[in-house]
Design an enzyme around this catalytic site. Structure first.
Site, PDB file in Angstrom:
ATOM      1  N   CYS A 210      77.192  61.563  58.828  1.00 50.47           N
ATOM      2  CA  CYS A 210      77.836  62.315  60.115  1.00 50.47           C
ATOM      3  C   CYS A 210      76.596  61.901  61.257  1.00 50.47           C
ATOM      4  O   CYS A 210      75.678  62.328  61.384  1.00 50.47           O
ATOM      5  CB  CYS A 210      77.803  63.815  59.931  1.00 50.47           C
ATOM      6  SG  CYS A 210      78.395  64.402  61.491  1.00 50.47           S
TER       7      CYS A 210
ATOM      8  N   ARG B 144      95.828  67.607  63.985  1.00 54.32           N
ATOM      9  CA  ARG B 144      95.407  67.066  62.751  1.00 54.32           C
ATOM     10  C   ARG B 144      96.074  67.771  61.505  1.00 54.32           C
ATOM     11  O   ARG B 144      97.269  68.279  61.778  1.00 54.32           O
ATOM     12  CB  ARG B 144      93.796  67.302  62.907  1.00 54.32           C
ATOM     13  CG  ARG B 144      92.950  66.469  64.160  1.00 54.32           C
ATOM     14  CD  ARG B 144      91.752  66.874  63.787  1.00 54.32           C
ATOM     15  NE  ARG B 144      91.242  65.949  64.943  1.00 54.32           N
ATOM     16  CZ  ARG B 144      89.790  65.850  64.967  1.00 54.32           C
ATOM     17  NH1 ARG B 144      89.049  66.621  64.219  1.00 54.32           N
ATOM     18  NH2 ARG B 144      89.081  65.396  65.750  1.00 54.32           N
TER      19      ARG B 144
ATOM     20  N   CYS C 142      79.002  71.465  55.725  1.00 51.25           N
ATOM     21  CA  CYS C 142      79.861  70.301  56.005  1.00 51.25           C
ATOM     22  C   CYS C 142      78.926  69.172  55.415  1.00 51.25           C
ATOM     23  O   CYS C 142      77.793  69.396  54.950  1.00 51.25           O
ATOM     24  CB  CYS C 142      79.672  70.252  57.568  1.00 51.25           C
ATOM     25  SG  CYS C 142      78.196  69.928  58.400  1.00 51.25           S
TER      26      CYS C 142
ATOM     27  N   CYS D 218      75.204  70.570  62.513  1.00 51.74           N
ATOM     28  CA  CYS D 218      75.298  70.467  64.082  1.00 51.74           C
ATOM     29  C   CYS D 218      76.104  71.863  64.525  1.00 51.74           C
ATOM     30  O   CYS D 218      76.995  72.328  63.666  1.00 51.74           O
ATOM     31  CB  CYS D 218      75.585  69.176  64.605  1.00 51.74           C
ATOM     32  SG  CYS D 218      77.242  68.963  64.774  1.00 51.74           S
TER      33      CYS D 218
ATOM     34  N   LYS E 189      90.639  67.744  70.154  1.00 56.49           N
ATOM     35  CA  LYS E 189      91.510  67.708  68.915  1.00 56.49           C
ATOM     36  C   LYS E 189      92.239  69.458  68.936  1.00 56.49           C
ATOM     37  O   LYS E 189      91.956  70.266  69.593  1.00 56.49           O
ATOM     38  CB  LYS E 189      90.484  67.814  67.728  1.00 56.49           C
ATOM     39  CG  LYS E 189      89.555  68.784  67.861  1.00 56.49           C
ATOM     40  CD  LYS E 189      88.343  68.519  66.902  1.00 56.49           C
ATOM     41  CE  LYS E 189      87.158  69.414  67.060  1.00 56.49           C
ATOM     42  NZ  LYS E 189      86.127  69.178  66.214  1.00 56.49           N
TER      43      LYS E 189
ATOM     44  N   ARG F 148      89.631  59.632  56.694  1.00 54.56           N
ATOM     45  CA  ARG F 148      90.053  60.983  56.224  1.00 54.56           C
ATOM     46  C   ARG F 148      91.462  60.831  56.117  1.00 54.56           C
ATOM     47  O   ARG F 148      92.072  60.265  57.025  1.00 54.56           O
ATOM     48  CB  ARG F 148      89.598  62.011  57.342  1.00 54.56           C
ATOM     49  CG  ARG F 148      89.860  63.496  57.085  1.00 54.56           C
ATOM     50  CD  ARG F 148      89.630  64.211  58.276  1.00 54.56           C
ATOM     51  NE  ARG F 148      88.113  64.413  58.692  1.00 54.56           N
ATOM     52  CZ  ARG F 148      87.672  64.658  59.847  1.00 54.56           C
ATOM     53  NH1 ARG F 148      88.459  65.017  60.784  1.00 54.56           N
ATOM     54  NH2 ARG F 148      86.366  64.870  59.738  1.00 54.56           N
TER      55      ARG F 148
ATOM     56  N   CYS G 262      81.930  72.188  61.599  1.00 52.34           N
ATOM     57  CA  CYS G 262      83.030  71.489  60.901  1.00 52.34           C
ATOM     58  C   CYS G 262      83.409  72.644  59.736  1.00 52.34           C
ATOM     59  O   CYS G 262      84.550  72.785  59.145  1.00 52.34           O
ATOM     60  CB  CYS G 262      82.662  70.311  60.268  1.00 52.34           C
ATOM     61  SG  CYS G 262      82.770  69.130  61.311  1.00 52.34           S
TER      62      CYS G 262
ATOM     63  N   LYS H 220      94.130  72.001  65.732  1.00 55.23           N
ATOM     64  CA  LYS H 220      94.186  72.342  64.526  1.00 55.23           C
ATOM     65  C   LYS H 220      95.073  73.434  64.373  1.00 55.23           C
ATOM     66  O   LYS H 220      94.881  74.318  64.940  1.00 55.23           O
ATOM     67  CB  LYS H 220      92.704  72.417  63.953  1.00 55.23           C
ATOM     68  CG  LYS H 220      91.589  71.425  63.781  1.00 55.23           C
ATOM     69  CD  LYS H 220      90.336  71.863  63.623  1.00 55.23           C
ATOM     70  CE  LYS H 220      89.260  70.876  63.761  1.00 55.23           C
ATOM     71  NZ  LYS H 220      88.253  71.107  63.011  1.00 55.23           N
TER      72      LYS H 220
HETATM   73  S1  SF4 Z   1      79.317  70.106  61.733  1.00 55.05           S
HETATM   74 FE1  SF4 Z   1      78.212  68.641  62.802  1.00 55.05          FE
HETATM   75  S2  SF4 Z   1      76.939  67.846  61.302  1.00 55.05           S
HETATM   76 FE2  SF4 Z   1      78.533  69.089  60.221  1.00 55.05          FE
HETATM   77  S3  SF4 Z   1      79.878  67.215  59.724  1.00 55.05           S
HETATM   78 FE3  SF4 Z   1      80.757  68.371  61.527  1.00 55.05          FE
HETATM   79  S4  SF4 Z   1      79.740  67.240  63.305  1.00 55.05           S
HETATM   80 FE4  SF4 Z   1      78.839  66.569  61.357  1.00 55.05          FE
END
Ligand code: SF4
Length: 1471
Positions: free
Chosen positions: A1327, A1035, A1321, A1366, A1100, A966, A1370, A1102
Site C-alpha cells: 500500500c 464501490r 489492513c 495509515c 468514494k 480488487r 481501511c 460505500k
Molecule cells: S488503511 Fe492506509 S495503509 Fe492500510 S490499506 Fe488502507 S490506505 Fe493502506
C-alpha cells in the site's frame, strides 16, 4: 567466566588492532561467536574498521589476501575444513601483516598443520594469556610485517581477565620498539647469548621474563653452554625469535605481565623432562621431573630448548594435545629430537612422544614415568584424560528449523517415495561423511545399479515358461510401472509375497528377493547448503551434476539479501544454477518458498519427473535459527524483487520437445542469467513464442530509465540556460501527506512566473555541502508525529543538527526563509504546545546558527486558521518576493493551475485517459500518473514495493511497480468455480496469494503491468469484474453473511446485487480497455453517465447491508447503510437507512474525522436502490470537490446539516421516508464455526487471519480451499471482517467437506477471543499510503496481548482490536474497541472506547506509541477489566466507565477530550 571470555577478549583485540577483520563463519546453524563481539564494538568503540564475513565453505585465505591492510586479522573457531583451506594460501599470507586467531576447544590436531608454514605460531591456554598474546601478535605482525598464528583455548574455566583500555591500544601498536631491530641475521643476537642471568632455581624462565628486563636466554646453563649451542640456531630462526622477544617486551610494558616463549618448572637436576603443548590442569611438581610448557611454537630456537632441558635428564617426553595426528612423529617432537642432537651422544636423553589430555593427575604422571621406562621409545604414550576424545560418530547433526520449510514440502510431495541420500540420520552409522554429496552420490549410484540388476532379474524371470500366470502378470505390470512411485511399490509388495510362496525354483528368484528393497521407484534427493557452491569440485557437487544419474539435488542458500555485501565481494560462491545449466542436461530450478509456494511445488515435481540430474536452488535467508519467519519473508521478498534471487525453471527435456526450456517465474532476472540465455540463443526462441517477455528481458528496463533521465537532465539544463539571467531560487520541501509538497510546487511555479530560475527538490535530496553553494533557498516543511520532520527531510535534519552542534558557519552564502505547516491544536496538553510547527522552527534557527542569512521571517501555517495553512502562507509569500526583489513584477500569465482529480476525471473520456496506450508501453512498469487515478475506477491501484523502494532508487532503476486488483463482488458471495479462478489468477498473475478484504471481496497484489489485462480478463471469464471496485463511485456493496437465516440472506444478497448493478458506472471504457470490446463505434465517444456525470463523485462511496442482531459489516462505517428490519413472521419488511458514516482521517488535520452513520428513516426493499441513488445524487451535487480531504459524504452532511440533507433526498425521491423502526445489534464479529440454516444446509465460518489466503509451512490454506472448491456444490461468502463462510453445504456433501477442512486445518478455531475479533489492513509492503506495518505486524502484537488476556482469564473474551497502516482506516479502526493507526514505522496512534458492535467511535488515547508502550499501557487496563468489569460489560464500554477515555458522541467531537480522562490524562501528561 563464560565460554566467551577468551574468545571475546581475542575478538576485541583483533577488532581494535586491525584495519580489516575477516571472520570465518561456522557451518549453520551455528553462528560466529566473534561476530556478536564485533557487532557490539561497532556501536561501542571509536575504532573504525572493516569486518568481513567469510561464509563456511568459502576460501578464507583469498579473502585475507584481497583485504591486505596495515593489519588484517582473521578469526575463526577452528574447523578442519577452514584450516585446510587456509593452508592453500599460507605461503603468500606469511609475509603479510596478518594475525590468524584460531579458537580451539580441546584438540590442536588441525591448527598444528599451520605451524611450519607461518613465521610465528603462538599458543594461549588461558583467557588472560589469550588477551596478552593477541596484543603481542598484533604488534609483532604489524612491526615485522609477518603472519602470526595465534591459537587459543576457548574454555568454560572461570578466571579473571584484565583488559587493556581501548585508548592505549593504538599508541601501543605504533610506539617504537624497546629493542633494536635485528640488523641482520648475524647469529649473535644479544638476548640469545644469554648473559648468564643465571638459573633462578626451578623457576627459571626463558626469554623475556619481565624480571630483569631484556634477559634474553636464561637457563640452567650459562654462557658456557650457549657459546657452543647458538650455532645450532639458524639465522632466520634467530632473527624471527628476536622479533618475538622485542614484541613481547613491548607488550610486557603495556600489560605488566611477562610473556614467555615457554615456562619451566621442576628440578634443575631432573631425570625426566615433560614438554607440554596444550592445555592441562596439572600444576603440581613432581620429584625428578621438569615440565616445560610451550607458548611459542614457532620459531623454537634449538638453543632455547637445550637450555631448558637439564643436562641430567635421561628421558624427554613431548606431549601434545593432538587427538587425531596421522603421522608417526609430530613436528614438535622432531624439533626436540633435532635440538638434542647438539648434545654429546652420551648426554642425549631418550625422546618419546605422547598425547596430552586436559585432565592430568599426580598418579597419572607417576604412572606415566614408570610406564615410559618400560615401553619402547617408539610407543606413543598418553598423559591424562581428554574430556572429549575423538569426536564420536553417534550424534545426528542438527537440522536448522527453518529448513523444514523445504524438507516438509519434500515429504509432503513424495511421502514414502522420498529418499534423502545424505540424510543426517545416516551420520550415526556412517560418520560425518554421510552428509556429503560424494557419499550420497555413491549411495545413489549403488542403489541405481541394484535397481538395474533387479529389472534384469525380473525380465529374466519373465522368460521362464513355467511361471504361473498371475506372477507373470504382476512382473510384467511392474516392468511397465517401475517408474511410477505408488504402483511400483504396491506391485513390488505383491511380487515379493508371491515369490515367497511360489514353489517355482529359478535362480532369478533369489536375486529378486535379495534386491526387494529396490522395487519402489524412489525420489532420490541430496540436500545441502550453499557452502558446497564455493568449491564445486571438491564438494562433490560437480560430480553429482556431471553424473547423468537420475538424482535430485536441493541446495539451500541462506545468505540474507541485506547481508549479501558483508562477505568478501571477490570470493562469491559459484552460481550453481548457471553452472548446471551450462552442463546442458541438468534440470535447474531456482525457488523461494516464502515468495512463491506454488512455484516451489512445481519445481520439485518437475525435478522429480526429470530423468537425469536436477538441481533445485532454494532460497531461505536466515542467519540464525532465532530469526523470526517474518524476517525470512522480508529478506526473500527483497531478494526476489530486486532480481538477486530470480525464480526460474530450466528443463532441457522441453527443448527436445520443441518447447521453451526456460521459464522465468519472477519478474527480475540477473544479468549473468540473461547473458546465458542470450548466448544459448534461446532468446530467439523466446522472441518467437512470447515477444513481449523477450523484449523485456533483452532491453534492460534500467537502461531505458537511465536514457529517460538523461533526456530529462538535458531538458533541465536547457531550461537553466534559458533563465540564467534571473536570480536563482531553490525551493526545498519536506512533506509526508503531500500538503507541503503541493504548497512548495505552487511556490516554485509562482517563482518561475516571476522570472526566477527555480528548482525544487525534497530536503533529503540535498546535502549540506551542496546547500552551502546555493544563494536563495525557500524551505517548506510540514510537521510529523511528535513534532518530527517529515520522512523525506529526516536525513537532512540529522546532518543539520550535527553541523549546528559543531558551530561552524558553513552556510554563510545562503539567504533563506522558511514556511512551516502544522496544527496548533494537535497536541492537547499545554506542555506539548512547542511541538506546533517544530520542524520549521528548528530549521529556521539551525540555519541561522550555521551562518545562513534569513531574508524573511518564518511563516507559520496553522490548520486551525480560517483558511488553514493558506492564511499564514498569504502573509509569508509576499515577504519572499520582496526579499528577492521581484515583488513588483506583474505576473501576466495565469499561474499554471494544479491538476486535480476533478480535471483528470473530466478529461478522461469517461475513464479512458491513456490507459490503453500506457499498457502498450514496455519501457516502464508504471502507467501515467493521471491514468493511475483513473484505473482506480477500474478496480486497479498502481503500487510499488515499499520494502525495496530505496534499494531500487540507489540502483538507479525505477520503483518495482505492480498493481493491486480488487474484484467487485456484491454481497461477498461467489461460486466454487469462481473461487478456483481466483486461486489460479493469484498464481499466474499475482503474488501467489490473495486477500479477502474488508469490503468482502478478493484483492490481488503484485500484478505487473503486462499481466494486468490477462488477469482482468480471467476475472471476467467467471462472470465477475473489477469495475467500480475503487474510485469516486459507489464501490462493492457488502451484506451480512448470516449463516442461519437462509431465506433472509438470499433476500439481502439479491438486494445488495441489485443496488450495486443499479449504481454501476455506465462507461464502456472498462470493456473496451480490458476486454477488447469495441462497444463505441469509431472514435466518437458516446458514453454517458446518467448518475455520475463526467466528474463522477467527489470521493468514494460505500454501502453496506446489515441484518441485526449482527453488525458484521459495520454498517455505521459506511456512507450509506441499510439495516434490515424483519417482521415477526420472519419476512424482510425493509431497511432503516443510515447515512454519513466514514472512516478516513488525516493525521493532524482536524477538519478530518471519522463519523458513524446517522439514521434518517425507513424504506422498503423496492425503494432501497432509489434511496441509494438519491443519497448519491445529493452528495454528487453538494460534496466538496475543491478539497478531497473534505469531500466524503460525512462532511457534506455535517456542513449541510442532517435534516437539510435528508430533505434534499426526500425531495428527489418525491416522498418522505417512514420513521426508522426498532432494531438491536449485539456484535460485529463473525459467527465462527458450524451452523445449519433454516433450509437444512450447513455453513462453516472459518478464521482467516487478516484475510490472507496463502500456503505457509504447516498451514496450506490456499491449497485446502482449492481442494474444498473442487468438490463444494454451494457457495463461499466472504465477510467484511476478512473471514470466510463455506456455505450451503448439503448433507450429502458434508462429510467430504468436513474431512477436507480438517485435513488442511481450516476448521481450527482454537484462537483467543482477541485474535478472532481482530482485523488489519494490508499496509506494507504494497500500500502506497502505509506509514507503518499492519497486516504483517498485528498478529505479532496479538501474540503478546493475548498472553495478558490469558493471564487474566480473558482468553475467550472478544475484544475488537484493529490496526491500519495509515489513518485512511481501511480496516475500520475508528469503531474498534482498541485500535492502532500507523503514524511512522513502529509508531501508532492508540485509540480506545469504540462500541463492541460498531455503534460508537473510539477516540485517540495516546498520540504516538510503540510496542513497549502499547504493552505497558494495555497490561494494567486488561487486568482491571478482568477484575472490575460489570456483568456482560464490553472492553470498549469499560474503558469509558473506568475513565481511561471519554465517550465520542459524534464525529465532529472526535478530537474533544482526547488523551484520557482525569487521572489517566494526568498520568499521560506526566509521562
Ligand atoms: S488503511 Fe492506509 S495503509 Fe492500510 S490499506 Fe488502507 S490506505 Fe493502506
Amino acid at each position: 567466566m563464560s565460554v566467551e571470555l577468551a574468545l571475546s577478549a581475542v575478538a576485541r583485540i583483533a577488532y581494535l588492532t586491525s584495519d580489516v577483520v575477516v571472520d570465518s563463519h561456522p557451518a549453520l546453524p551455528s553462528i560466529s561467536a566473534f561476530a556478536s563481539v564485533y557487532s557490539n564494538l561497532t556501536k561501542a568503540s571509536r575504532h573504525r574498521n572493516t569486518v568481513l564475513s567469510a561464509p563456511f565453505g568459502s576460501d578464507p585465505g583469498s579473502s585475507i589476501l584481497r583485504n591486505q591492510s596495515a593489519l588484517t586479522s582473521f578469526t575463526t573457531e577452528s574447523h578442519s575444513q577452514v584450516v585446510t583451506r587456509l593452508v592453500l594460501h599460507l605461503a603468500e599470507i606469511s609475509v603479510l601483516p596478518v594475525v590468524l586467531h584460531l579458537a580451539v576447544k580441546d584438540d590442536l590436531s588441525d591448527v598444528l598443520l599451520l605451524r611450519s608454514a607461518v613465521p610465528y605460531f603462538l599458543l594461549s591456554t588461558t583467557a588472560q594469556q589469550a588477551h596478552d598474546n593477541a596484543l603481542l601478535a598484533a604488534r609483532l605482525a604489524r612491526q615485522k610485517r609477518k603472519a602470526v598464528v595465534h591459537v587459543f583455548y576457548s574454555s568454560k574455566d572461570a578466571e579473571l581477565l584484565e583488559e587493556i583500555p581501548e585508548d592505549k591500544i593504538l599508541p601501543f601498536l605504533l610506539a617504537a620498539s624497546h629493542l633494536a631491530s635485528p640488523s641482520s641475521s648475524s647469529g649473535h643476537v644479544t638476548p640469545l647469548n644469554g648473559h648468564a642471568n643465571g638459573h633462578n632455581g626451578v623457576n627459571g624462565t626463558n626469554g623475556v621474563n619481565g624480571v630483569n628486563g631484556v634477559n634474553g636466554a636464561n637457563g640452567h646453563t650459562n654462557g658456557k653452554a650457549l657459546n657452543g649451542l647458538v650455532a645450532a640456531d639458524e639465522d632466520t630462526t634467530v632473527a624471527l625469535f628476536k622479533g618475538y622477544e622485542s614484541a613481547a617486551l613491548d607488550t610486557l610494558t603495556l600489560v605488566k605481565r611477562s610473556l614467555r616463549p615457554f615456562t619451566t618448572r621442576g628440578a634443575s637436576d631432573a631425570q625426566t623432562t615433560i614438554i607440554l603443548v596444550g592445555k592441562t590442569n596439572f600444576t603440581a611438581e613432581v620429584d625428578n621431573v621438569t615440565f616445560i610448557s610451550l607458548s611459542l611454537l614457532n620459531p623454537i630456537p634449538p638453543s632455547r630448548l637445550l637450555n631448558a632441558i637439564p643436562e641430567t635428564v635421561t628421558r624427554v617426553i613431548v606431549f601434545e594435545q593432538v587427538q587425531r595426528w596421522t603421522t608417526k612423529w609430530t613436528p614438535i617432537y622432531l624439533e626436540v629430537v633435532s635440538a638434542l642432537q647438539h648434545r654429546h651422544a652420551e648426554q642425549r636423553p631418550i625422546v618419546q612422544s605422547g598425547i596430552l589430555g586436559e585432565h592430568v593427575s599426580l598418579p597419572d604422571v607417576l604412572k606415566l614415568i614408570q610406564h615410559a621406562s618400560t615401553t619402547s621409545p617408539s610407543t606413543r604414550l598418553t598423559l591424562g584424560s581428554s574430556p572429549s576424545p575423538a569426536a564420536p560418530l553417534t550424534n545426528t547433526p542438527h537440522v536448522p528449523k527453518h529448513e523444514a520449510a523445504y524438507t516438509k514440502i519434500l515429504s509432503h510431495l513424495f511421502n514414502e517415495r522420498l529418499d534423502i541420500a545424505n540424510s543426517p540420520s545416516l551420520v550415526p552409522s556412517q560418520g560425518d561423511i554421510a552428509t556429503s554429496p560424494e557419499f550420497a552420490l555413491g549411495r545413489v549410484r549403488g542403489q541405481l545399479d541394484q535397481r538395474a540388476q533387479l529389472v534384469a532379474a525380473v525380465q529374466e524371470l519373465l522368460q521362464e515358461p513355467s511361471l504361473d500366470k498371475e506372477l507373470h502378470s504382476l512382473l510384467g505390470k511392474w516392468v511397465l510401472a517401475k517408474d511410477d512411485g505408488a504402483k511400483s511399490r504396491s506391485l513390488g509388495a505383491s511380487i515379493i509375497s508371491a515369490l515367497e510362496s511360489t514353489k517355482l525354483t529359478h535362480p532369478a528368484i533369489a536375486r529378486i528377493l535379495s534386491l526387494r528393497s529396490q522395487f519402489p521407484a524412489l525420489s532420490r534427493w541430496i540436500i545441502g547448503s550453499d557452502a558446497w557452491s564455493y568449491d564445486l569440485g571438491s564438494s562433490g557437487l560437480h560430480h553429482a551434476i556431471a553424473s547423468g544419474l537420475n538424482i535430485n539435488i536441493l541446495i539451500l542458500d541462506t545468505l540474507p539479501y541485506s547481508a549479501r555485501n558483508s562477505g568478501d565481494p571477490h570470493r562469491r560462491k559459484r552460481d550453481v544454477g548457471l553452472y548446471a545449466m551450462n552442463h546442458g542436461d541438468t534440470f535447474v530450478a531456482s525457488v523461494a518458498v516464502f515468495s512463491s509456494y506454488a512455484q516451489v511445488l512445481q519445481s520439485l515435481l518437475e525435478a522429480d519427473r526429470y530423468n537425469g540430474p536436477s538441481v533445485v536452488l532454494a532460497y531461505l535467508p536466515y542467519q540464525s535459527e532465532d530469526v523470526p519467519a517474518l524476517n525470512v519473508l522480508k529478506e526473500t521478498k527483497l531478494a526476489v524483487d530486486a532480481g538477486y534471487w530470480p525464480l526460474y525453471r530450466w528443463d532441457p527435456s522441453k527443448e527436445k520437445r520443441g518447447e521453451e526450456p526456460f521459464s522465468l517465474d519472477s519478474d527480475a532476472v540477473k544479468n549473468d542469467l540473461k547473458a546465458f540465455l542470450d548466448r544459448q540463443n534461446h532468446l530467439s526462441q523466446l522472441v518467437r513464442s512470447t515477444p513481449q517477455i523477450a523484449s523485456e528481458i533483452v532491453s534492460s528496463l534500467g537502461e531505458n530509465v537511465k536514457e529517460a533521465r538523461k533526456n530529462r537532465a538535458q531538458q533541465s539544463y536547457n531550461d537553466l540556460l534559458n533563465s540564467l539571467d534571473a536570480p536563482p531560487l531553490l525551493v526545498l520541501y519536506a512533506s509526508d501527506g503531500g500538503a507541503a509538497e503541493k504548497k512548495a510546487k505552487r511556490l516554485a511555479n509562482r517563482a518561475k512566473a516571476r522570472g526566477l530560475s527555480t528548482t525544487i527538490a525534497t530536503l533529503d535530496s540535498v546535502t549540506l555541502e551542496s546547500l552551502a553553494e546555493e544563494e536563495h533557498v525557500a524551505f517548506v516543511t510540514s510537521t510529523a508525529g511528535q513534532g518530527e520532520p517529515p520522512q523525506n527531510g529526516r536525513k537532512f535534519f540529522k546532518s543539520l543538527n550535527a553541523a549546528a552542534l559543531s558551530g561552524e558557519q558553513i552556510l554563510k552564502k545562503v539567504h533563506y526563509t522558511v514556511f512551516a505547516m502544522g496544527d496548533s491544536h494537535y497536541w492537547p496538553r499545554p506542555e506539548d504546545a512547542h511541538y506546533y510547527n517544530k520542524p520549521g522552527k528548528d530549521l529556521d534557527s539551525r540555519l541561522e546558527k550555521l551562518g545562513a542569512q534569513r531574508v524573511a521571517d518564518i511563516g507559520l501555517g496553522d490548520d486551525q486558521d480560517a483558511d488553514g495553512s493558506e492564511t499564514g502562507y498569504k502573509v509569508w509569500e509576499p515577504l519572499l518576493w520582496k526579499a528577492l526583489g521581484v515583488d513588483s513584477i506583474e505576473v501576466t500569465e495565469a499561474e499554471p493551475e494544479p491538476i486535480t482529480n476533478e480535471h483528470i476525471k473530466a478529461a478522461s473520456g469517461y475513464l479512458r485517459g491513456t490507459i490503453a496506450e500506457g499498457l502498450q508501453d514496455t519501457t516502464t512498469g508504471a502507467l501515467a500518473v493521471s491514468d493511475t487515478q483513473l484505473t482506480k475506477f477500474h478496480g486497479i491501484y498502481q503500487q510499488d514495493d515499499r520494502d525495496i523502494r530505496e534499494e531500487r532508487e540507489a540502483q538507479g532503476v525505477e520503483p518495482a511497480y505492480s498493481f493491486m486488483i480488487r474484484v467487485r463482488m456484491p454481497g461477498g458471495v461467489c461460486k466454487p468455480d469462481q473461487w478456483l479462478q481466483m486461486d489460479q489468477i493469484a498464481d499466474e498473475h499475482g503474488s501467489g496469494t490473495f486477500k479477502i478484504t474488508t469490503r468482502a471481496t478478493f484483492q490481488f497484489h503484485g500484478v505487473i503491468k503486462r499481466h494486468l489485462k490477462p488477469a482482468i480478463q480471467d476475472i471476467n471469464r467467471v462472470l465477475l469484474d473489477t469495475l467500480a471496485a475503487c474510485g469516486d463511485v459507489n464501490r462493492n456493496v457488502i451484506c451480512s453473511s448470516i449463516p442461519t437465516m437462509s431465506k433472509l440472506h438470499r433476500q439481502v444478497f439479491e438486494f445488495s446485487k441489485e443496488v450495486s448493478e443499479f449504481l454501476i458506472p455506465r462507461t464502456s471504457a472498462y470493456h473496451e480497455i480490458w476486454l477488447d470490446k469495441k462497444l463505441v463505434a469509431g472514435d466518437a465517444l458516446k458514453d454517458k453517465e446518467p448518475l455520475y456525470g463526467e466528474f463522477y463523485l467527489p470521493r468514494k462511496f460505500k454501502i453496506a447491508v446489515a441484518v441485526p442482531p449482527t453488525n458484521d459489516v459495520d454498517v455505521f462505517a459506511n456512507d450509506l447503510g441499510f439495516i434490515a428490519i424483519v417482521g415477526k413472521d420472519g419476512e424482510l419488511q425493509g431497511f432503516n437507512v443510515a447515512i454519513g458514516g466514514g472512516m478516513g482521517v488525516t493525521h493532524g488535520n482536524k477538519k478530518t474525522y471519522p463519523r458513524t452513520g446517522s439514521i434518517i428513516g425507513f424504506c422498503t426493499p423496492e425503494q432501497g436502490k432509489h434511496v441509494a441513488e438519491k443519497v448519491i445524487i445529493v452528495q454528487r451535487d453538494n460534496g466538496n470537490r475543491a478539497d478531497r480531504k473534505n469531500a466524503r459524504l460525512k462532511y457534506t452532511i455535517d456542513r449541510m446539516g442532517l435534516d437539510v440533507y435528508k430533505a434534499e433526498v426526500e425531495k428527489l425521491l418525491g416522498y418522505v421516508l417512514e420513521p426508522a423502526r426498532p432494531y438491536t445489534f449485539d456484535r460485529n464479529v463473525d459467527d465462527f464455526g458450524w451452523h445449519t440454516g433454516e433450509d437444512g444446509k450447513h455453513h462453516f465460518m472459518m478464521f482467516i487471519e487478516n484475510g490472507r489466503i496463502q500456503d505457509e509451512p504447516g498451514r496450506d490454506y490456499k491449497t485446502g480451499l482449492r481442494e474444498v472448491a473442487k468438490v463444494h456444490k454451494g457457495n463461499f461468502r466472504l465477510t467484511a471482517n476478512q473471514h470466510l463462510l463455506v456455505s450451503d453445504i448439503t448433507d450429502e456433501n458434508l462429510p467430504q467437506i468436513k474431512s477436507l477442512l480438517s485435513k488442511y486445518k481450516l476448521d481450527n478455531l482454537a484462537y483467543s477471543g482477541l485474535r478472532l475479533s481482530s482485523s488489519a489492513c494490508v499496509a506494507f509492503p504494497t500500500c502506497g499510503l502505509a506509514m507503518a506495518e499492519s497486516e504483517r505486524y498485528l498478529p505479532v502484537l496479538i501474540d503478546k496481548v493475548e498472553k495478558m488476556c490469558e493471564a487474566n482469564g480473558l482468553r475467550n473474551d472478544a475484544i475488537v482490536m484493529r490496526m491500519t497502516g495509515c489513518p485512511n482506516g481501511c480496516a475500520r479502526p475508528y469503531v474498534a474497541e482498541v485500535a492502532f493507526v500507523g503514524k511512522a514505522p513502529g509508531t501508532y496512534s492508540m485509540l480506545l472506547g469504540g462500541g463492541y458492535y460498531g455503534q460508537r467511535l473510539n477516540k485517540i488515547y495516546r498520540e504516538s506509541v510503540s510496542e513497549p508502550e502499547i504493552l505497558a499501557t494495555l497490561a494494567p487496563m486488561i487486568k482491571r477489566y478482568a477484575l472490575e468489569r460489570l456483568d456482560g460489560e464490553r472492553f470498549g464500554d469499560f474503558t469509558i466507565r473506568a475513565g481511561y477515555i471519554s465517550q465520542t458522541t459524534e464525529g465532529k467531537e472526535w478530537y474533544d477530550r482526547m488523551g484520557g480522562e482525569g487521572q489517566y490524562r494526568e498520568i499521560a501528561a506526566a509521562a
